[in-house]
Design a protein around this motif. Structure first.
Motif, mmCIF file in Angstrom:
data_model
loop_
_atom_site.group_PDB
_atom_site.id
_atom_site.type_symbol
_atom_site.label_atom_id
_atom_site.label_comp_id
_atom_site.label_asym_id
_atom_site.label_seq_id
_atom_site.Cartn_x
_atom_site.Cartn_y
_atom_site.Cartn_z
ATOM 1 N N ARG A 137 40.938 54.745 58.623
ATOM 2 C CA ARG A 137 40.675 54.269 57.266
ATOM 3 C C ARG A 137 41.019 55.297 56.201
ATOM 4 N N LYS A 138 40.670 56.566 56.460
ATOM 5 C CA LYS A 138 40.795 57.560 55.414
ATOM 6 C C LYS A 138 41.886 58.586 55.665
ATOM 7 N N GLY A 139 42.326 58.696 56.923
ATOM 8 C CA GLY A 139 43.300 59.728 57.216
ATOM 9 C C GLY A 139 42.630 61.091 57.210
ATOM 10 N N ASP A 140 43.425 62.148 57.243
ATOM 11 C CA ASP A 140 42.888 63.494 57.288
ATOM 12 C C ASP A 140 42.889 64.170 55.923
ATOM 13 N N PHE A 141 43.285 63.450 54.869
ATOM 14 C CA PHE A 141 43.482 64.080 53.587
ATOM 15 C C PHE A 141 42.703 63.358 52.498
ATOM 16 N N LYS A 142 42.090 64.120 51.597
ATOM 17 C CA LYS A 142 41.221 63.551 50.592
ATOM 18 C C LYS A 142 41.966 63.037 49.375
ATOM 19 N N THR A 143 43.063 63.680 49.000
ATOM 20 C CA THR A 143 43.775 63.295 47.790
ATOM 21 C C THR A 143 45.196 62.857 48.114
ATOM 22 N N PRO A 144 45.811 62.059 47.225
ATOM 23 C CA PRO A 144 47.221 61.667 47.423
ATOM 24 C C PRO A 144 48.135 62.885 47.496
ATOM 25 N N GLN A 145 47.813 63.922 46.716
ATOM 26 C CA GLN A 145 48.645 65.128 46.718
ATOM 27 C C GLN A 145 48.618 65.824 48.084
ATOM 28 N N GLN A 146 47.415 65.870 48.696
ATOM 29 C CA GLN A 146 47.301 66.476 50.023
ATOM 30 C C GLN A 146 48.070 65.658 51.057
ATOM 31 N N ARG A 147 47.977 64.333 50.943
ATOM 32 C CA ARG A 147 48.691 63.463 51.870
ATOM 33 C C ARG A 147 50.209 63.613 51.697
ATOM 34 N N ASP A 148 50.649 63.670 50.453
ATOM 35 C CA ASP A 148 52.078 63.834 50.189
ATOM 36 C C ASP A 148 52.591 65.168 50.735
ATOM 37 N N GLN A 149 51.775 66.226 50.566
ATOM 38 C CA GLN A 149 52.190 67.539 51.035
ATOM 39 C C GLN A 149 52.304 67.557 52.565
ATOM 40 N N ALA A 150 51.337 66.915 53.236
ATOM 41 C CA ALA A 150 51.384 66.843 54.699
ATOM 42 C C ALA A 150 52.583 66.024 55.158
ATOM 43 N N HIS A 151 52.858 64.936 54.452
ATOM 44 C CA HIS A 151 54.002 64.090 54.773
ATOM 45 C C HIS A 151 55.292 64.879 54.617
ATOM 46 N N LEU A 152 55.394 65.625 53.510
ATOM 47 C CA LEU A 152 56.588 66.426 53.259
ATOM 48 C C LEU A 152 56.779 67.482 54.343
ATOM 49 N N GLN A 153 55.681 68.111 54.742
ATOM 50 C CA GLN A 153 55.773 69.134 55.788
ATOM 51 C C GLN A 153 56.258 68.537 57.103
#
Length: 243
Positions: free
Chosen positions: A132-148
């Protein structure tokens, strides 16, 4: 207000893929498996995680088989139905699903010992929270993980990372628009509007694909396409497992 809701929903296709792709699926999940093969994989994982004995394995195997049978019946009933469920029917189905989960929980509790049941409950909670929530709290954190992840998987150079980062940021903006419009909307789209949404979503997919293709080289694009396919197959298997 309805038009704003419809416009925002046009980005659902891109958002759904980009939001979850950074969660790397296990190899078994990416494979195309039959219900029996999925059950066997699931049983193997539970056996390992909970240290099931032979008798418990047989009992859990039977539960998994029952679930698969119910899933097949459910899919067949949906295919045979020519009308969309009413709000009352959807509510009744929701209650039925809750009852099914509670019944399954009761059966598992009867099979497992106290320690195993506690661990199984913790595993369910962990999976539910991750899904439901993934491992990241903010869209920016999710985007950074995706980019990595994309940087590692596709070996992106600095310029490519910058361009992909901009695409991900644009996606997050569209996602925010979607969430806001869904909160503001109090009307459901008509059939014609749904068809228009579907058509626009396909165009958005193509546009997103074209942007990625212009950023990546031939080998990177080929690998990215394969990653998308793996993700799509994983989501299909996950939906089947949830039935």
């Amino acid at each position: 207000m309805k038009k704003l809701f419809i416009t925002a929903l046009l980005f659902v296709g891109i958002v759904s893929f980009a939001q979850d792709i950074n969660q790397k699926p296990a190899r078994d999940q990416r494979e195309k498996l039959t219900p029996e093969q999925r059950n066997e994989k699931h049983l193997q994982k539970l056996t390992s995680d909970l240290n099931l004995d032979k008798k418990q394995q047989e009992q859990v195997k039977q539960l998994l088989a029952e679930r698969s049978t119910k899933a097949v019946k459910f899919r067949d009933s949906r295919k045979d139905s020519k009308t969309k469920p009413t709000d009352a029917e959807r509510e009744a189905f929701k209650k039925q699903m809750t009852a099914e989960r509670e019944a399954n929980d009761t059966k598992m509790k009867a099979i497992l010992n106290a320690d195993q049941y506690t661990k199984w409950t913790a595993l369910k909670k962990e999976h539910k929270g991750h899904h439901r929530k993934g491992d990241f709290k903010t869209p920016q954190q999710r985007d950074q993980a995706h980019l990595q992840k994309l940087t590692t998987d596709l070996n992106l150079n600095a310029d490519q990372q910058k361009q992909v980062s901009e695409l991900l940021s644009d996606r997050s903006t569209k996602m925010a628009m979607l969430k806001k419009s869904r909160k503001d909307s109090d009307a459901k789209p008509t059939d014609a509007e749904r068809k228009a949404m579907k058509k626009q979503m396909e165009e958005d997919h193509k546009a997103f694909d074209a942007k990625m293709k212009s950023i990546l080289n031939a080998d990177q694009y080929k690998k990215w396409t394969a990653i998308k396919k793996e993700h799509k197959d994983k989501m299909k298997d996950h939906r089947k497992d949830k039935m």
